[in-house]
Write a protein that holds these residues in place. Structure first.
Motif, mmCIF file in Angstrom:
data_model
loop_
_atom_site.group_PDB
_atom_site.id
_atom_site.type_symbol
_atom_site.label_atom_id
_atom_site.label_comp_id
_atom_site.label_asym_id
_atom_site.label_seq_id
_atom_site.Cartn_x
_atom_site.Cartn_y
_atom_site.Cartn_z
ATOM 1 N N PHE A 154 0.849 -1.192 0.000
ATOM 2 C CA PHE A 154 0.000 0.000 0.000
ATOM 3 C C PHE A 154 0.878 1.233 0.000
ATOM 4 N N ASP A 155 0.281 2.384 -0.313
ATOM 5 C CA ASP A 155 1.003 3.653 -0.418
ATOM 6 C C ASP A 155 0.674 4.519 0.787
ATOM 7 N N ASP A 156 1.671 4.816 1.592
ATOM 8 C CA ASP A 156 1.472 5.585 2.822
ATOM 9 C C ASP A 156 1.361 7.070 2.503
ATOM 10 N N PRO A 157 0.317 7.767 3.017
ATOM 11 C CA PRO A 157 0.199 9.216 2.798
ATOM 12 C C PRO A 157 1.355 9.975 3.443
ATOM 13 N N ALA A 158 1.797 11.020 2.778
ATOM 14 C CA ALA A 158 2.925 11.819 3.280
ATOM 15 C C ALA A 158 2.448 12.921 4.219
ATOM 16 N N GLN A 159 3.392 13.533 4.906
ATOM 17 C CA GLN A 159 3.187 14.708 5.740
ATOM 18 C C GLN A 159 2.264 14.460 6.935
ATOM 19 N N THR A 160 2.088 13.212 7.318
ATOM 20 C CA THR A 160 1.277 12.913 8.490
ATOM 21 C C THR A 160 1.700 11.575 9.064
ATOM 22 N N ALA A 161 1.576 11.440 10.364
ATOM 23 C CA ALA A 161 1.893 10.167 11.013
ATOM 24 C C ALA A 161 0.709 9.224 10.849
ATOM 25 N N ASN A 162 0.974 8.021 10.359
ATOM 26 C CA ASN A 162 -0.078 7.037 10.145
ATOM 27 C C ASN A 162 0.256 5.761 10.910
ATOM 28 N N PHE A 163 -0.806 5.032 11.269
ATOM 29 C CA PHE A 163 -0.660 3.818 12.057
ATOM 30 C C PHE A 163 -1.527 2.724 11.439
ATOM 31 N N TYR A 164 -1.041 1.482 11.519
ATOM 32 C CA TYR A 164 -1.698 0.390 10.810
ATOM 33 C C TYR A 164 -1.789 -0.858 11.681
ATOM 34 N N GLU A 165 -2.761 -1.703 11.333
ATOM 35 C CA GLU A 165 -2.882 -3.039 11.910
ATOM 36 C C GLU A 165 -3.200 -4.010 10.782
ATOM 37 N N ILE A 166 -2.446 -5.091 10.693
ATOM 38 C CA ILE A 166 -2.668 -6.122 9.677
ATOM 39 C C ILE A 166 -2.985 -7.435 10.377
ATOM 40 N N SER A 167 -4.087 -8.059 9.953
ATOM 41 C CA SER A 167 -4.504 -9.343 10.513
ATOM 42 C C SER A 167 -4.764 -10.318 9.380
ATOM 43 N N GLY A 168 -4.530 -11.598 9.648
ATOM 44 C CA GLY A 168 -4.818 -12.640 8.684
ATOM 45 C C GLY A 168 -5.753 -13.677 9.277
ATOM 46 N N TYR A 169 -6.652 -14.207 8.439
ATOM 47 C CA TYR A 169 -7.616 -15.208 8.892
ATOM 48 C C TYR A 169 -7.701 -16.321 7.849
ATOM 49 N N GLN A 170 -7.983 -17.523 8.338
ATOM 50 C CA GLN A 170 -8.189 -18.660 7.453
ATOM 51 C C GLN A 170 -9.021 -19.692 8.189
ATOM 52 N N GLU A 171 -10.040 -20.202 7.514
ATOM 53 C CA GLU A 171 -10.928 -21.176 8.160
ATOM 54 C C GLU A 171 -11.479 -20.616 9.469
ATOM 55 N N SER A 172 -11.813 -19.312 9.490
ATOM 56 C CA SER A 172 -12.358 -18.624 10.673
ATOM 57 C C SER A 172 -11.389 -18.604 11.848
ATOM 58 N N GLN A 173 -10.120 -18.797 11.585
ATOM 59 C CA GLN A 173 -9.110 -18.760 12.638
ATOM 60 C C GLN A 173 -8.073 -17.682 12.326
ATOM 61 N N PHE A 174 -7.490 -17.139 13.409
ATOM 62 C CA PHE A 174 -6.409 -16.182 13.240
ATOM 63 C C PHE A 174 -5.188 -16.869 12.645
ATOM 64 N N LEU A 175 -4.495 -16.136 11.791
ATOM 65 C CA LEU A 175 -3.189 -16.576 11.317
ATOM 66 C C LEU A 175 -2.119 -15.787 12.057
ATOM 67 N N ILE A 176 -1.170 -16.459 12.658
ATOM 68 C CA ILE A 176 -0.042 -15.772 13.277
ATOM 69 C C ILE A 176 0.952 -15.437 12.171
ATOM 70 N N LEU A 177 1.114 -14.155 11.885
ATOM 71 C CA LEU A 177 1.968 -13.701 10.798
ATOM 72 C C LEU A 177 3.375 -13.432 11.318
ATOM 73 N N ASP A 178 4.354 -14.051 10.695
ATOM 74 C CA ASP A 178 5.759 -13.886 11.078
ATOM 75 C C ASP A 178 6.414 -12.942 10.079
ATOM 76 N N ALA A 179 6.639 -11.705 10.516
ATOM 77 C CA ALA A 179 7.205 -10.676 9.637
ATOM 78 C C ALA A 179 8.623 -10.312 10.041
ATOM 79 N N ARG A 180 9.338 -11.235 10.676
ATOM 80 C CA ARG A 180 10.725 -10.963 11.044
ATOM 81 C C ARG A 180 11.550 -10.670 9.791
ATOM 82 N N GLY A 181 12.376 -9.651 9.879
ATOM 83 C CA GLY A 181 13.149 -9.212 8.723
ATOM 84 C C GLY A 181 12.636 -7.927 8.129
ATOM 85 N N ASN A 182 11.387 -7.559 8.442
ATOM 86 C CA ASN A 182 10.841 -6.282 7.991
ATOM 87 C C ASN A 182 11.264 -5.192 8.977
ATOM 88 N N ALA A 183 11.939 -4.163 8.475
ATOM 89 C CA ALA A 183 12.514 -3.141 9.357
ATOM 90 C C ALA A 183 11.445 -2.412 10.167
#
Length: 309
Positions: A154-183
């Motif tokens: 996605f493209d983050d808007p400039a000139q303002t502080a933005n905050f995000y939450e990303i969730s994953g689901y499958q078969e009505s269950q939460f997916l534990i997302l491993d994003a190690r390595g992302n700065a």
């Protein structure tokens, strides 16, 4: 072998509990009365009506309901317009209207015998997903279980502080997302807290395109079968991804809530006896309710079923 160990462990804990029971003495004490403080909780989103829960701080020995059905809940919008929310009972109040993104809202709550409280937050404007997909399989974990990879951009808007939450689901269950390595995620220092979602700011990519790659252990996976007598490869159900644009107050509350869950020994929604033995010190929960407790926070969300690539 595992069954024998489990029974031995249970027997050991049973003996310990019996020993501890014999060491307990009952004493009487005059406990101080809890403070007269209101608790207000509300999540503002353009997809739902205004809904507010009002309760009170109570003592451990107070058997009466914490929820307050006699409160007055006012909703203030820019320009001075005020609306009184309607009671649904059980401490719940609502308005037949929905929040609008980019508009600050203030909730004021009063109840007999309690100091009035207020809280303000704004529903962020949605930052849309530009591209997203998943691949499977892309590797294995230490138990040799197949892993998949989710990619979202996605493209983050400039000139303002933005905050995000990303969730994953499958078969009505939460997916534990491993994003190690992302700065951006590494800077949040949440990797060891077993959070069900990834919560982060745009501090490291403000005004630029952002890409997240995260591995996940899939639910609903089959190892394959036969089609017209020919063997087929492994398959998996497509996951659903939710990207939320969240307010600063939501970000701060979600961070404190994640640390609180981990610190109390629950590790999210699971029970780990080993962690229970090494509980941390109490952690402070974030609140933006002036004069009380609870949170009034906002978010906008986009949900997509991910295609397979």
């Amino acid at each position: 072998m595992n069954l024998i160990l489990s029974r031995s462990l249970l027997a050991g804990w049973g003996g310990l509990l019996l020993a501890l029971t014999g060491c307990i003495d009952q004493i009487s004490a005059d406990l101080p009365a809890p403070p007269k403080v209101l608790v207000v909780n509300s999540i503002l989103t353009p997809d739902s009506l205004f809904r507010v829960q009002v309760s009170r701080v109570t003592s451990a020995t107070d058997a009466s309901s914490r929820l307050l059905a006699v409160a007055q809940v006012s909703l203030l919008t820019p320009g001075g317009a005020m609306e009184m929310l309607r009671s649904q009972g059980d401490g719940l109040y609502y308005s037949p209207t929905k929040p609008v993104s980019g508009t600050p809202y203030t909730l004021q709550v009063a109840a007999p015998g309690y100091p009035s409280v207020s809280a303000t937050d704004t529903v962020p404007v949605l930052v849309p997903i530009r591209e997203a997909w998943f691949s499977f399989p892309t590797g294995t974990d230490r138990n040799n279980e197949l892993l998949g990879t989710i990619v979202v951009r996605f493209d983050d808007p400039a000139q303002t502080a933005n905050f995000y939450e990303i969730s994953g689901y499958q078969e009505s269950q939460f997916l534990i997302l491993d994003a190690r390595g992302n700065a951006a995620l590494t800077a949040e220092d949440d990797s060891g807290l077993n959070s069900k979602s990834l919560v982060f700011s745009d501090k490291l990519f403000n005004g630029r395109s952002f890409e997240l790659r995260a591995s996940f252990l899939t639910h609903g996976h089959s190892s394959g079968g036969f089609n017209n007598g020919q063997p087929t490869g492994p398959t998996t159900r497509p996951p659903r991804l939710v990207l939320r644009s969240i307010s600063r107050a939501y970000y701060q509350y979600r961070k404190s809530w994640t640390r609180h869950l981990y610190n109390q020994g629950s590790k999210g929604d699971t029970y780990d006896l080993n962690q229970l033995l090494f509980l941390g010190d109490p952690s402070t929960m974030y609140s933006n309710v002036d004069g009380g407790y609870g949170v009034v926070v906002g978010y906008s969300a986009q949900s997509v079923i991910l295609p397979l690539r």
